[in-house]
Design a protein around this motif. Structure first.
Motif, short mmCIF file in Angstrom:
data_model
loop_
_atom_site.label_atom_id
_atom_site.label_comp_id
_atom_site.label_asym_id
_atom_site.label_seq_id
_atom_site.Cartn_x
_atom_site.Cartn_y
_atom_site.Cartn_z
N SER A 159 0.91 -1.17 -0.07
CA SER A 159 0.08 0.09 -0.08
C SER A 159 0.97 1.39 0.02
CB SER A 159 -1.02 0.05 1.33
OG SER A 159 -1.75 -1.06 1.40
N CYS A 160 0.30 2.25 -0.67
CA CYS A 160 1.13 3.45 -0.51
C CYS A 160 0.20 4.64 -0.51
CB CYS A 160 1.88 3.77 -1.85
SG CYS A 160 2.52 5.26 -2.18
N ALA A 161 0.10 5.31 0.58
CA ALA A 161 -0.80 6.54 0.84
C ALA A 161 -0.10 7.84 0.70
CB ALA A 161 -1.45 6.21 2.20
N ALA A 162 -0.95 8.90 0.19
CA ALA A 162 -0.37 10.30 -0.08
C ALA A 162 -1.03 11.13 0.90
CB ALA A 162 -0.75 10.75 -1.40
N SER A 163 -0.24 11.86 1.72
CA SER A 163 -0.79 12.82 2.38
C SER A 163 -0.18 14.46 2.35
CB SER A 163 -0.39 12.43 3.90
OG SER A 163 0.94 12.40 4.17
N MET A 171 3.62 8.93 -7.44
CA MET A 171 2.45 9.48 -7.87
C MET A 171 2.60 10.94 -8.54
SD MET A 171 0.00 9.03 -4.71
CE MET A 171 -0.20 7.29 -3.85
N ASP A 172 1.82 11.10 -9.59
CA ASP A 172 1.81 12.46 -10.21
C ASP A 172 0.85 13.09 -9.74
OD1 ASP A 172 0.82 13.47 -13.58
OD2 ASP A 172 2.55 14.21 -12.19
N VAL A 173 1.24 14.35 -8.95
CA VAL A 173 0.21 14.95 -8.01
C VAL A 173 0.02 16.45 -8.53
CG1 VAL A 173 -0.18 15.80 -5.75
CG2 VAL A 173 0.90 13.75 -5.74
N ARG A 174 -1.12 16.67 -8.62
CA ARG A 174 -1.76 18.15 -9.03
C ARG A 174 -1.82 18.87 -7.74
NH1 ARG A 174 -6.89 19.51 -12.67
NH2 ARG A 174 -6.96 21.64 -12.60
N MET A 197 -0.32 6.76 -11.10
CA MET A 197 0.07 6.12 -9.92
C MET A 197 0.93 5.23 -10.41
SD MET A 197 -2.86 6.24 -6.97
CE MET A 197 -3.47 7.75 -6.37
N GLY A 198 1.97 4.67 -9.76
CA GLY A 198 2.63 3.62 -10.27
C GLY A 198 3.58 3.03 -9.10
N TRP A 199 4.19 1.65 -9.41
CA TRP A 199 4.94 1.06 -8.61
C TRP A 199 6.14 0.80 -9.57
CZ3 TRP A 199 4.67 0.21 -3.47
CH2 TRP A 199 3.19 0.32 -2.77
N HIS A 200 7.46 0.73 -8.85
CA HIS A 200 8.92 0.55 -9.38
C HIS A 200 9.39 -0.52 -8.50
CE1 HIS A 200 7.56 4.23 -11.63
NE2 HIS A 200 8.59 3.82 -12.42
N ARG A 201 10.29 -1.07 -8.92
CA ARG A 201 11.22 -2.00 -8.04
C ARG A 201 12.92 -1.88 -8.48
NH1 ARG A 201 9.00 -7.87 -9.56
NH2 ARG A 201 10.11 -8.19 -11.55
N SER A 211 -0.65 22.02 -13.81
CA SER A 211 0.76 21.48 -13.73
C SER A 211 0.86 20.67 -12.61
CB SER A 211 1.72 22.64 -13.52
OG SER A 211 1.32 23.25 -12.40
N SER A 212 1.72 19.58 -12.57
CA SER A 212 1.86 18.45 -11.70
C SER A 212 3.34 18.03 -11.31
CB SER A 212 1.23 17.25 -12.10
OG SER A 212 1.49 16.74 -13.39
N SER A 213 3.48 17.41 -10.23
CA SER A 213 4.88 17.16 -9.88
C SER A 213 4.78 15.40 -9.57
CB SER A 213 5.33 17.91 -8.82
OG SER A 213 5.51 19.41 -9.12
N ASP A 214 5.97 15.01 -9.66
CA ASP A 214 6.02 13.28 -9.45
C ASP A 214 6.71 13.42 -8.00
OD1 ASP A 214 7.85 10.77 -10.89
OD2 ASP A 214 5.60 10.99 -10.27
N TYR A 215 6.00 12.49 -7.13
CA TYR A 215 6.51 12.26 -5.74
C TYR A 215 6.75 10.82 -5.47
CZ TYR A 215 5.03 16.93 -4.72
OH TYR A 215 4.92 18.33 -4.69
N TRP A 216 7.62 10.44 -4.62
CA TRP A 216 8.08 9.28 -4.51
C TRP A 216 7.92 8.48 -3.07
CZ3 TRP A 216 9.74 5.59 -8.22
CH2 TRP A 216 9.98 6.12 -9.58
N GLY A 217 7.71 7.48 -2.89
CA GLY A 217 7.56 6.98 -1.31
C GLY A 217 9.11 6.44 -1.16
N GLN A 218 9.48 6.06 0.26
CA GLN A 218 10.82 5.87 0.73
C GLN A 218 11.20 4.37 0.54
OE1 GLN A 218 7.84 5.48 2.33
NE2 GLN A 218 7.98 3.58 3.59
#
Length: 122
Positions: free
Chosen positions: A21-25, A97-100, A34-38, A107-114
């Protein structure tokens, strides 16, 4: 500031399942794709799965038929259901996630989890 927090990684035997799971706050207007990479040790980061705001999904050939990506827009969360896991699925998994940020601008920006570690081993 937008933060992505991942959970659900761990150790599993070959053939087993895990759900990430990945939650944005934070403060933002909406989330586009949204996406998953490895990234496995000694290898480059690779795309695993993506899902658009409309729910269209795509997968890497190596996980097709075994992994499923989904999203809950109300919870600002993306999931990755991983079944029939193989040792070669062992990696650190990252969500993005590509966040507006604003309703008055497209316009939007790309954010990444840890990142969360997934280890498939007997």
């Amino acid at each position: 500031q937008v933060q992505l927090v991942e959970s659900g990684g761990g150790l599993v035997q070959p053939g087993g399942s895990l759900r990430l799971s990945c939650a944005a706050s934070g403060n933002f207007f909406s989330i586009n794709g949204m996406g998953w990479h490895r990234q496995a040790p000694g290898k480059e980061r690779e795309l695993v799965a993506t899902i658009t705001s409309g729910g269209y999904t795509s997968y890497a050939d190596s996980v097709k038929g075994r992994f499923s990506i989904s999203r809950d827009n109300a919870k600002h969360t993306v999931y990755l259901q991983m079944n029939s896991l193989k040792p070669e699925d062992t990696a650190v998994y990252y969500c993005n996630m590509d966040v507006r940020k604003w309703n008055f601008s497209p316009s939007s920006s790309d954010y990444w989890g840890q990142g969360t570690q997934v280890t498939v081993s007997s």
